[in-house]
Motif scaffolding. Sequence first.
Motif, PDB file in Angstrom:
ATOM      1  N   ALA A 193      -1.245   6.471   3.076  1.00  0.00           N
ATOM      2  CA  ALA A 193      -0.147   5.795   2.441  1.00  0.00           C
ATOM      3  C   ALA A 193       0.895   5.296   3.206  1.00  0.00           C
ATOM      4  CB  ALA A 193       0.462   6.944   1.496  1.00  0.00           C
ATOM      5  N   ASP A 194       1.424   4.205   2.840  1.00  0.00           N
ATOM      6  CA  ASP A 194       2.830   3.704   3.555  1.00  0.00           C
ATOM      7  C   ASP A 194       3.707   3.962   2.636  1.00  0.00           C
ATOM      8  OD1 ASP A 194       1.617   3.138   5.821  1.00  0.00           O
ATOM      9  OD2 ASP A 194       0.809   0.918   5.256  1.00  0.00           O
ATOM     10  N   VAL A 195       5.009   4.533   3.095  1.00  0.00           N
ATOM     11  CA  VAL A 195       5.959   4.946   1.926  1.00  0.00           C
ATOM     12  C   VAL A 195       7.583   4.779   2.597  1.00  0.00           C
ATOM     13  CG1 VAL A 195       6.912   6.943   0.796  1.00  0.00           C
ATOM     14  CG2 VAL A 195       4.541   6.857   1.427  1.00  0.00           C
ATOM     15  N   LEU A 196       8.177   4.002   1.972  1.00  0.00           N
ATOM     16  CA  LEU A 196       9.438   3.653   2.528  1.00  0.00           C
ATOM     17  C   LEU A 196      10.432   4.872   1.678  1.00  0.00           C
ATOM     18  CD1 LEU A 196       9.862  -0.060   1.748  1.00  0.00           C
ATOM     19  CD2 LEU A 196       9.243   1.018   3.731  1.00  0.00           C
ATOM     20  N   VAL A 197      11.529   5.212   2.547  1.00  0.00           N
ATOM     21  CA  VAL A 197      12.717   5.918   2.083  1.00  0.00           C
ATOM     22  C   VAL A 197      14.031   5.179   1.607  1.00  0.00           C
ATOM     23  CG1 VAL A 197      13.974   8.208   2.260  1.00  0.00           C
ATOM     24  CG2 VAL A 197      11.594   7.967   3.060  1.00  0.00           C
ATOM     25  N   LEU A 207      -2.006   2.088  -0.223  1.00  0.00           N
ATOM     26  CA  LEU A 207      -2.686   2.929   0.340  1.00  0.00           C
ATOM     27  C   LEU A 207      -3.897   2.216   1.178  1.00  0.00           C
ATOM     28  CD1 LEU A 207      -3.672   5.420  -2.498  1.00  0.00           C
ATOM     29  CD2 LEU A 207      -1.662   5.330  -0.970  1.00  0.00           C
ATOM     30  N   ASN A 208      -4.224   2.933   2.360  1.00  0.00           N
ATOM     31  CA  ASN A 208      -5.169   2.170   3.163  1.00  0.00           C
ATOM     32  C   ASN A 208      -6.307   2.949   3.285  1.00  0.00           C
ATOM     33  OD1 ASN A 208      -6.456   1.152   5.542  1.00  0.00           O
ATOM     34  ND2 ASN A 208      -4.507   0.456   6.630  1.00  0.00           N
ATOM     35  N   SER A 209      -7.745   2.507   3.187  1.00  0.00           N
ATOM     36  CA  SER A 209      -8.768   3.098   3.222  1.00  0.00           C
ATOM     37  C   SER A 209      -9.469   3.337   4.468  1.00  0.00           C
ATOM     38  CB  SER A 209      -9.809   2.543   2.127  1.00  0.00           C
ATOM     39  OG  SER A 209     -10.041   1.313   2.330  1.00  0.00           O
ATOM     40  N   ALA A 210      -8.902   2.405   5.292  1.00  0.00           N
ATOM     41  CA  ALA A 210      -9.427   2.627   6.711  1.00  0.00           C
ATOM     42  C   ALA A 210      -8.321   2.577   7.791  1.00  0.00           C
ATOM     43  CB  ALA A 210     -10.485   1.309   6.897  1.00  0.00           C
ATOM     44  N   PRO A 211      -7.440   3.726   7.829  1.00  0.00           N
ATOM     45  CA  PRO A 211      -6.353   3.899   8.534  1.00  0.00           C
ATOM     46  C   PRO A 211      -6.901   3.939  10.091  1.00  0.00           C
ATOM     47  CG  PRO A 211      -6.685   5.854   7.590  1.00  0.00           C
ATOM     48  CD  PRO A 211      -7.527   4.907   6.857  1.00  0.00           C
ATOM     49  N   THR A 212      -6.335   3.307  11.059  1.00  0.00           N
ATOM     50  CA  THR A 212      -6.566   3.165  12.432  1.00  0.00           C
ATOM     51  C   THR A 212      -6.466   4.514  13.066  1.00  0.00           C
ATOM     52  OG1 THR A 212      -5.787   0.892  12.814  1.00  0.00           O
ATOM     53  CG2 THR A 212      -6.292   2.161  14.447  1.00  0.00           C
TER      54      THR A 212
END
Length: 232
Positions: A193-197, A207-212
């Motif tokens: 998941a990519d999450v900002l604060v 969400l990314n189903s194939a993160p590097t």
Amino acid sequence: MTVSVVTCESELNSAKRLGFPTYTRLRLDPGHTVIRWGKSSKLDNGDEYASVVNKRNSILLNVNKLEALRKIATATDTPAFFVDRANFDGKVLIRPLEHRAGEDFEVVDGPCDIKSGYYGTAWINTEVEYRVWFAWDHTLIARRVPFGRNRRNDEYPCRSNWGYKFREEWDRPGLRIRTLRARKAIGLDLGAADVLVKNQKYLFLELNSAPTVDTKEIREFFQTAIKEKIGE
């Protein structure tokens, strides 16, 4: 239990680092478990595998970033998002419904119209972004940090080209819980998941189903969780 990974051509080298036999096409005997790593037209048409991690329907939902964002928003906070028109007095990030990494985006002033095949989100002005990898009920958290040529001070930085910094104090229960809610809303088993604060609030972008798999920490995280869940 025999485990294999099936992925798209662009993610093949990354997916191989998980340490299992990895293919772009695969036919299986009964009793074989397949890990889907991202989407490919070769993989996502036709019948589902009998024993699979990251089900076909969850992958296809996640590919449409607007529909995925709607699902995520039922489980946790996201930036405001728009289709057709952004009636929003501020900066708007516009992207295609299907996209990879930081490709093909622009930031414009709202209110604005949004053309077919695209969607918009409110631009969140913050320097803090986390990536949270998940594997069933396990998580690994890092902060995105610029390095090398990516240190330039763009007005609208694309952090997908940045690196990661791992620290224990960033492994916060609130972020873990929200990530697991988001992944369950989409139905993925493995991914990130990519999450900002912003103003002490976590805002989930996608969400990314194939993160590097590009660091030792990421590789060991997924390998350990897969072996624990499926077996050696």
